[in-house]
Design an enzyme around this catalytic site. Structure first.
Site, short mmCIF file in Angstrom:
data_model
loop_
_atom_site.label_atom_id
_atom_site.label_comp_id
_atom_site.label_asym_id
_atom_site.label_seq_id
_atom_site.Cartn_x
_atom_site.Cartn_y
_atom_site.Cartn_z
N TYR A 26 -4.29 4.13 6.42
CA TYR A 26 -4.86 3.22 7.42
C TYR A 26 -6.10 3.84 8.08
O TYR A 26 -7.02 3.12 8.46
CB TYR A 26 -3.82 2.87 8.50
CG TYR A 26 -2.74 1.95 7.99
CD1 TYR A 26 -3.00 0.59 7.81
CD2 TYR A 26 -1.49 2.44 7.66
CE1 TYR A 26 -2.01 -0.25 7.32
CE2 TYR A 26 -0.50 1.60 7.17
CZ TYR A 26 -0.77 0.25 7.01
OH TYR A 26 0.20 -0.59 6.51
N LYS A 38 0.84 -1.19 0.00
CA LYS A 38 0.00 0.00 0.00
C LYS A 38 0.88 1.24 0.00
O LYS A 38 2.00 1.14 0.50
CB LYS A 38 -0.95 0.04 1.21
CG LYS A 38 -0.41 -0.35 2.57
CD LYS A 38 0.80 0.29 3.16
CE LYS A 38 0.88 1.76 3.40
NZ LYS A 38 2.18 2.18 4.01
#
Ligand code: NAD
Length: 383
Positions: free
Chosen positions: A236, A141
């Site tokens: 996140y 990510k």
């Protein structure tokens, strides 16, 4: 408030946690791996790690204790690292590549999957090259640094009939699966408000010296990173807000924070805060920073609340709800993520949408909108 099962995993796992723990049914892959320690003896998926930096080292530790995969190959620009990794992980010369000869991996039947752990701006190139070589791919990510990149990556994987996953380690973490359940099943009613933050202090605020010695840190180079802590850490907060609500944001507003270290943060933001509005009218207020440490998640619903702090790192996580303590056994996040992905690939099954390129693309679209909102001072619609 809906029923919360109070059957004790404290008893099951022998944890010394008080009686007020909110107990839930653990995900089957966790209970299975606790019960059946290392019982799998079938074929393992052979992984090549592409980029051998800090996080690749953590992934290698996860693979070392995994049940469904082997570290079979490496891709690195450094001959010294290649020598070290080959010796440490018993990797044959024929499975060691550099960035130039990487495409030769197409002829290597001993590599099933390439895990791209390079700077964000290089994910696209190496995912596409891996796909063209016929390998399934996991990329770290954020999936890439632009929506167009993500679309190209998905297209290349589809065209070459390989599967593409994004390394969302928290999608397998029991505390996160629980907050997702609490939110989506409305255990405390509709979630109205979320606060999430993740930040790490990477320099000393007072004398402006660098704590993490990274003169040439790619995270400070916009071409390689795509942006600052929003790309790296804020993702996140976006993820947790989305999976707890089970909804996509419909609009964002955002504000860049103070730049305390202008030399260091000349291309990328030092801090940024943003607000996401959801269809249900829920609001998520988030902050990420490289100037201070923060790591928490808080959700308030109509009939209660739940929170974690620490919340979004490698764990262990500590949490509570308005009904009691929230605590699950600590897991190796990298091992669990890899085992769950590899198990599906070994069985020739389709990966679930929440870890594929489509999910990575959603995050990158939201990140883009947040940057646009911070730059323009306007609310950006995501409808
Ligand atoms: P790192 O700097 O430690 O490692 C990057 C690697 O890429 C190094 O081995 C470096 O030599 C190599 N590299 C190749 N070309 C490069 C170039 N042009 N410039 C700089 N480095 C180059 O970084 P990292 O922390 O391992 O991050 C790598 C990826 O993993 C990023 O996408 C990051 O977002 C992701 N990450 C994910 C997590 C997670 O928890 N899922 C944690 C950390 C990092």
């Amino acid at each position: 408030m809906q029923n919360i099962s109070r059957r004790s995993f404290v008893n099951k796992f022998g944890l010394g946690v008080g009686a007020s723990v909110v107990i839930t049914t653990l995900p089957s892959f966790i209970t299975q791996s606790v019960k059946q320690k290392k019982s799998y003896t079938g074929k393992k998926l052979n992984i090549a790690l592409c980029g051998l930096g800090n996080y690749a080292t953590m992934l290698a530790s996860g693979i070392a204790v995994s049940e469904y995969c082997n570290l079979a190959g490496i891709v690195t620009g450094s001959p010294e690292k290649a020598l070290k990794w080959k010796a440490q992980y018993n990797i044959p010369d024929k499975n060691s590549y550099n960035y130039q000869n990487f495409d030769e991996i197409i002829h290597n039947k001993d590599i099933d999957l390439v895990y791209v752990v390079l700077p964000n701006g290089l994910h696209k190139e190496f995912v596409i090259r891996a796909a063209k070589a016929g390998k399934n791919v996991i990329t770290e990510k954020p999936m890439s640094i632009s929506v167009a990149d993500c679309q190209e990556m998905i297209k290349a994987c589809n065209e070459n009939k390989v599967q593409l996953a994004v390394g969302y380690r928290l999608h397998y973490e029991p505390t996160h699966l629980e907050i997702k359940r609490l939110g989506q099943e409305k255990v405390f009613g509709q979630v109205r408000f979320i606060e999430a933050s993740l930040g790490y202090k990477t320099y000393d605020t007072l004398d402006k010296t660098t704590i993490v010695d990274k003169k040439n840190d790619w995270r400070l180079n916009k071409k390689l990173s795509g942006g600052g802590p929003l790309m790296d850490l804020g993702i996140y907060c976006i993820q947790a807000s989305r999976y707890v609500l089970g909804e996509e944001p419909i609009a964002v507003t955002a504000q860049f924070g103070t730049v305390n270290n202008k030399d260091r943060f000349s291309e990328t933001e030092e801090s940024i805060s943003w607000q996401m509005e959801f269809q249900s009218d829920a609001i998520s207020n988030c902050t990420t920073s490289c100037g201070f440490d923060t790591n928490r998640f808080y959700a308030v619903a109509d009939e209660g609340s739940f929170e974690l702090s620490p919340a979004l790192s490698y764990g262990p996580f500590v949490g509570k709800t308005s009904a009691g303590v929230l605590k699950f056994p600590e897991i190796n996040q990298q091992k669990t993520q890899l085992d769950e992905i590899c198990k599906l690939l070994l069985a020739n099954k389709k990966l679930p949408n929440h870890i594929t390129g489509a999910e990575g693309l959603k995050d990158v679209s939201i990140i883009n909108a947040i940057y646009k909102a911070a730059k323009t001072g306007k609310k950006i619609s995501l409808k």
